[in-house]
Design a protein around this motif. Structure first.
Motif, PDB file in Angstrom:
ATOM      1  N   VAL A 188      63.737  49.222  31.699  1.00 33.07           N
ATOM      2  CA  VAL A 188      64.182  47.821  31.207  1.00 33.07           C
ATOM      3  C   VAL A 188      64.871  47.166  32.289  1.00 33.07           C
ATOM      4  O   VAL A 188      65.902  47.685  32.819  1.00 33.07           O
ATOM      5  CB  VAL A 188      65.307  48.069  30.023  1.00 33.07           C
ATOM      6  CG1 VAL A 188      65.778  46.789  29.417  1.00 33.07           C
ATOM      7  CG2 VAL A 188      64.623  48.781  28.804  1.00 33.07           C
ATOM      8  N   GLU A 209      62.477  47.056  21.948  1.00 34.89           N
ATOM      9  CA  GLU A 209      63.161  46.073  21.611  1.00 34.89           C
ATOM     10  C   GLU A 209      64.653  46.598  21.144  1.00 34.89           C
ATOM     11  O   GLU A 209      65.853  45.956  21.631  1.00 34.89           O
ATOM     12  CB  GLU A 209      62.725  45.311  20.415  1.00 34.89           C
ATOM     13  CG  GLU A 209      61.573  44.323  20.485  1.00 34.89           C
ATOM     14  CD  GLU A 209      61.824  43.244  21.724  1.00 34.89           C
ATOM     15  OE1 GLU A 209      63.052  42.574  21.600  1.00 34.89           O
ATOM     16  OE2 GLU A 209      61.051  42.957  22.618  1.00 34.89           O
ATOM     17  N   LYS A 265      66.267  47.519  24.573  1.00 36.02           N
ATOM     18  CA  LYS A 265      66.644  46.270  25.278  1.00 36.02           C
ATOM     19  C   LYS A 265      67.873  45.646  24.676  1.00 36.02           C
ATOM     20  O   LYS A 265      68.461  45.180  25.497  1.00 36.02           O
ATOM     21  CB  LYS A 265      65.467  45.097  25.171  1.00 36.02           C
ATOM     22  CG  LYS A 265      64.578  45.161  26.193  1.00 36.02           C
ATOM     23  CD  LYS A 265      63.400  44.007  26.089  1.00 36.02           C
ATOM     24  CE  LYS A 265      62.215  44.462  26.530  1.00 36.02           C
ATOM     25  NZ  LYS A 265      60.831  43.678  26.144  1.00 36.02           N
ATOM     26  N   GLN A 323      71.212  44.892  26.780  1.00 37.31           N
ATOM     27  CA  GLN A 323      71.748  43.659  26.769  1.00 37.31           C
ATOM     28  C   GLN A 323      73.479  43.854  26.136  1.00 37.31           C
ATOM     29  O   GLN A 323      74.252  43.042  26.966  1.00 37.31           O
ATOM     30  CB  GLN A 323      71.063  42.698  25.812  1.00 37.31           C
ATOM     31  CG  GLN A 323      70.524  41.722  26.232  1.00 37.31           C
ATOM     32  CD  GLN A 323      69.598  40.870  25.300  1.00 37.31           C
ATOM     33  OE1 GLN A 323      70.093  40.627  23.910  1.00 37.31           O
ATOM     34  NE2 GLN A 323      68.766  40.253  25.395  1.00 37.31           N
TER      35      GLN A 323
END
Lengths: 199, 149
Positions: A36, A148, A151, A155
């Motif tokens: 990532v 996802e 990620k 984040q």
């Protein structure tokens, strides 16, 4: 028959479909290294049994999970109806920054659909969950769901919402690992409890 | 905690399920559920005495109840592998696979146990290898010294 948590995990880690998928006993483990934003990240995934008799003990695996994937079967409404009880468990046992992803599995069985996409999407939006429909059989959206989630966790760390030093964050940073020069943070994260209804 | 053989129960969990089991034991009515949950925690303990106790509880469940035998077999295999009773562990895996030959979870456990055995076997060989190298070097030294003289 289950909703297909182990089959989703198997598709993600082995890129194969397990046709004959018996009920999981207790907890299984899976790992895969992904990338990532140029960072190598090792996902550690706990696949918890869906049957009621395992629920008391599998609850302890939620603690310390950075993410949770909650799965229902789009061809069986009862599995969808149980989501709120699984969500309550997940929310109570994880920390507020834990990323929760909802997966409607068996999207290849369109003819037998019992829960519409729109309805589930609305449920997900109302509860602040990420959502896709996927198929462990064809592999559709399986990679996406896991990536996802990863990620989003990544984040949260960058935004400072997830404290790497907290014991319960589910994330381990490993800056000394050779070949992993990291300015931004994570090299290692755990992603927990794929919990769900198997009915 | 990368695989089922390294997964260790938290002490809070062990205590929690232990107290439920003991309460029921005092009331002389132990449910299958409480016994299984406690045993499942025990076989994941870091202490082999706990693991052995868990194995006894699982054997008792396996012998006295008809339901969920597969759960018992699976955790009997794990418990035995954790205390290095590998042949017993593999025999439980084999009985499981006789009933469900295609079960991937149990196939993976079998691979894991075999890998662990192999690893420990190799450690044994490495020690033996070390001794042989030791003897060889003494011999070598002896020969070298003999040549000097």
């Amino acid at each position: 028959m289950g909703v297909g948590k182990s089959c989703l995990l198997h598709q993600f880690t082995e890129k194969k479909f397990m046709a004959d998928c018996p009920h999981t006993i207790g907890v299984e483990f899976g790992t895969r290294i992904i990338e990532v934003a140029g960072q190598k990240i090792k996902l550690q995934i706990w696949d918890t049994a869906g049957q009621e008799r395992f629920r008391a003990v599998t609850r302890s695996y939620y603690r310390g999970a950075a993410g949770a994937l909650m799965v229902y079967d789009i061809t069986r409404r009862s599995t969808y109806n149980h989501l709120s009880s699984w969500l309550t468990d997940t929310r109570n046992l994880t920390n507020p920054s834990t990323v929760i992803f909802l997966i409607g599995n068996k999207s290849d069985l369109e003819g037998q659909r019992d829960v519409t996409y729109e309805e589930a999407k609305q449920f997900a939006d109302e509860h602040g969950l990420m959502f896709v429909e996927a198929s462990a059989k064809t592999g559709h959206n399986v990679e996406e769901a896991f990536l996802e989630t990863a990620k989003k966790i990544f984040q949260s760390i960058q935004d400072g919402r997830l404290d790497l030093n907290a014991a319960e964050s589910g994330v381990q940073h490993n800056p000394s690992q050779p070949g992993r020069t990291s300015l931004q943070g994570v090299s290692n994260e755990q992603q927990g409890g794929k919990d769900s209804c198997s009915c | 905690m990368e695989d089922v053989l390294n997964d260790v129960v938290s002490s809070e969990d062990l205590k929690k399920f232990e107290s439920v089991y003991h309460e029921q034991l005092r009331a002389s009515h132990v449910t299958q559920k409480a016994q299984f949950e406690y045993a499942w925690c025990l076989v994941r303990s870091k202490y082999s005495a706990d693991i052995r106790k868990g194995i006894l509880l699982l054997e008792d469940l396996y012998n006295n109840y008809d339901t969920e035998k597969r759960d018992c077999l699976y955790y009997l295999a794990i418990g035995n592998a954790r205390i290095k009773e590998y042949s017993k562990a593999l025999s439980y895996v084999r009985s499981f696979l006789q009933i469900e030959p295609a079960n991937v979870q149990v196939q993976q456990l079998e691979t894991l146990i075999k890998k662990k055995m192999e690893k420990e076997g190799l450690v044994g060989m490495a020690v033996a290898g070390g001794v042989i190298i030791g003897i060889a070097s003494i011999l070598g030294l002896g020969i070298a010294m003999a040549k000097k003289n």
